[in-house]
Design an enzyme around this catalytic site. Sequence first.
Site, short mmCIF file in Angstrom:
data_model
loop_
_atom_site.label_atom_id
_atom_site.label_comp_id
_atom_site.label_asym_id
_atom_site.label_seq_id
_atom_site.Cartn_x
_atom_site.Cartn_y
_atom_site.Cartn_z
N ASP A 150 34.37 84.37 70.92
CA ASP A 150 35.24 85.19 71.78
C ASP A 150 34.87 86.67 71.83
OD1 ASP A 150 36.72 83.32 72.90
OD2 ASP A 150 38.46 83.53 71.61
N CYS B 172 56.71 102.35 18.15
CA CYS B 172 57.14 102.34 16.75
C CYS B 172 56.87 100.97 16.15
CB CYS B 172 58.62 102.68 16.66
SG CYS B 172 59.28 102.45 15.00
N CYS C 201 60.61 99.30 14.93
CA CYS C 201 61.60 98.77 15.86
C CYS C 201 60.99 98.21 17.13
CB CYS C 201 62.65 99.82 16.21
SG CYS C 201 61.98 101.21 17.12
N CYS D 290 59.50 108.23 16.23
CA CYS D 290 60.33 107.24 16.92
C CYS D 290 61.75 107.79 17.01
CB CYS D 290 60.31 105.92 16.14
SG CYS D 290 61.49 104.71 16.75
N CYS E 24 63.88 105.24 14.58
CA CYS E 24 63.61 105.14 13.15
C CYS E 24 63.18 106.47 12.54
CB CYS E 24 62.53 104.10 12.89
SG CYS E 24 62.77 102.59 13.82
#
Lengths: 598, 379
Positions: free
Chosen positions: A218, A542, A545, A560, A563
């Site tokens: 095309d 950390c 935690c 942290c 902590c």
Amino acid sequence: MADVFIDGRFVGQAKEPEKMIEFLREKRRAGKIPDQVNFSYLDYLNEIRVVTDEGRVRRPLIIIENGKPKLTQEHIEKIQKGEIMWHDLINNGIIEYLDTEEEENALVALRSENLTKEHTHLELDPLVIFGISTSFVPFPEFDRGDRVNFGSKMVGQSIGLYSTNFLRRVDTKSNILVYPQKSLVKTHIDDVLHSENHPGGQNIVIAVMSFKCFNIEDAIIMNKSSVERGLFWSYLFRTYEAEEKKYMGGQEDIIGIPEPGVKGYAGEEAYKHLPEDGIINPEIHLTDEQIIVGKTSPLRFLGSLDQFITDLENIRETSVKLRHGEEGIVDRVFITESADGNKLVKVVVRDLKRPEIGDKFASRHGQKGVIGLIIPEEDLPFTEDGVIPDIIFNPHSIPSRMTIGKLLEIIGGKVCALNGKRSSNPAFHPTPEKDFVEALEKNGFKGDGKEALYDADTGEKYTQDVFMGNVFYQKLDHLVSNKIHARSRGPITLLTKQPTEGKSKRGGLRLGEMEKDCLIAHGASLLLKERFDVDRTTLPVCAECGLPAFHDKVKDKKFCPVCGESKIVEVEMAYAFKLLLDELKSMLIYPKIITKEE
Amino acid sequence: MLKEFQKKSLENESILPSIILEEVEKISKLKNIREKKKSELIETLEGIYLENSFEPGEAIGIIAAQSLSEPATQMTMRTYHFAGSAGLQVTLGLPRLIEIFDSRKEPATPIMTVYFKKEFNNEKDVENFAKKIKEKKLRNLLDSVSLDLTNKKIQIKLKKIKESEKNETIEKIKEKIKKINIKVREDNISIEPENHELSIRDLQRLKKKILDLTVSGVNKIINVVVIKEGNDWIVKTFGSNLSHILKMDEVDYSKSYTNNLHEIQEVLGIEAAREALIKEIRETMSQQGLNVDERHIMLIADIMVFTGEIRAVGRYGVAGMKSSVLTKAGFEETTKHLVRASVRNEEDNFKGIFENVMINQQVPVGTGMFDLVAKIGED
């Protein structure tokens, strides 16, 4: 007993509803009742509805009496002579307008041949079944239905002369064809809409043949010399706006060249082309993201104290710039006032779009294609008369799509070009093919539209004759120059730290889920990681935690917040994942990162 | 009999998939290859087969999934239909494929193919067999049913059938339903429960039970068609009851087949179900003119059956078994998995592919699969 309603209001009852309707219709046809009033009897509800209100869709139909249309040859002749007008036909009860409800009471014949005694109305012409853009397609009954549908869709996308006062308009975006032409092969709608005042394309010479493999699938091949003579040139007009807005606290925008020191000041160089008032002059050439109107605004979020400080520090550069990836010449500049009384500047930028590889073109038969190659005319085949095609169209596009209408338009256009006369070929009223063939033969051409072509490389005649003619082509509003886009580096979104999306925002191209699966299937895991590294972050976590920790850069200390001074580990991850963890936390889910010693 | 059967299956012990072995069989028959040459051929084939095995770290799962789902998307667009053609209506194309992967308990169109032993492989015996197995419910033999509420009786009027058939029917009712008295007068049967204290609801229940009684034939076999295929007479049944049919004397139990995979698993075991699964997927694809390499199908079948029962591919089956919380949450039902993980304090070890893409770490597949074992130059 049937209930009678006028505009939905109950007004009374009728003993013989059918007779009443007939009586009312007679009165309307006699001109005693305005012709905008419609009556209908709904037998399943036993209701008569009389409607006089606005907003109803109505259409004209010829009234039939005793199986014979009231519109006679006599009337038509009188109209042609100009003795009577359309409204005379309505006033004399020859034609009437029906709305959707009254249509339910009528039996409408599409053609006069189909008329029976039961019919009450006759369609003005069978071609009224088509809408406006479909009516632009010549010979539609020779094309397959879906192709007519595509064709009428693409008529709506064509670049033409959409309005004759375009130089006074400030449309956000508009395209204007430089040398528009009225079509050689036209339809009734061209006369109805006066399309000669705002055509949508150009008549080109087409050769239906394959050529150097650049028109497969095309694609079309275009003649470079034709393009250089102005074929399918168009202008893109884009309007940019700047307004001096006023804010609370007496602050306002200022149109003008920003002073150095303003937040976001782009440097002296960036404002050099602007005159003193900061508004660009006409006929200046602009390129990528150059400033059109210099403007400064007050900072958006002012605290209660800050608003009294009018320092340069509190002013932001908000100049209007040319869109990314575009260029153009300033065409017009308007300086007015907005509805609020603010100073308003509108700048129209024009950009010349000459056909290039990838631009989309279509005839009116749903045969679209993009340019695959633009070659100079000395390299294109020519006929004995020296005619060189503007477009070479691949014959493979014909058999599967069965757009015979296009072939008819090609030979029809050729006859028109030879005779210097337009030919009208609306739906169901085509010029017979025989007429075209005879006209071609009379002018010394082959009746089937084929011509001998000569190879431009060798000068030899091709062994096969080639189908050639004139056909109306449209340039469609899908130009590569408006769409092309690439990025190596660029802006990122604040939230996810990932690249922005979209061309206007200089966005990236997404490597999506399925593409990701592909990389995995290839086992290219390091490439995959690299590809997704755009939002890589190193997060101090950390170890106790498992929550993100802080890095105090002043003291160069990591700690942290939960902590205190515990062990902090650097973890590398995608920023989007950190965002996910944050969102989990906001939903009261504690995502703990468990770290391990490597 | 069983030993012979086992021996036969042991002979086929080869690493080659059954489809290749079938091909070898076909070719050796066509070209008159002798038994010795044939085993040589199989040996060479096995060598080639093993050479073509995947390297460690190759993402075979994803490749198999894509190799199967790409043609499946083709299927949505052009499923061939056999509208209006005679014969059994069978679920084909994408609906059947979805049915297989969803591992539905009962297929939409359960079909059984019954083969026969040599001595019964003739038209007459097969026709008789077909008639015999077609399920006939009492419901189909009735002219009318009524409840006599005052006397607590069920009145049944039979259609005009043979005397022997009638007696058989009555015997069947007597055999199947206990605690009733039956009186027969011509075509009328009256059934009276022994317990006169029955409520009307119980009476209704009894009526339903009687109507649904299988008078003759095999349970669930709704329709039968007799077909000749080559030299074999075959019965195709709509409705499937493998365990019952396989026990019948005429039937060749080594060949007969059903498309109900769960039934195969129950009757013949999980290995048979795996083979059937592969066969069903392959045939569904090839009916649509799509060919997928056998090994992709084998892998998917293996994953579907390796727990000992057929699992669906999806949320409640294969995908739901994944260990990673994030992968499951990323697939479907995000909140459910996140909430469950947070309540149960679940851990994610980041061993899989998807979760590593999420955190943008090296994906354990292909080049990213292997780590250095020895650390050199460490003091």
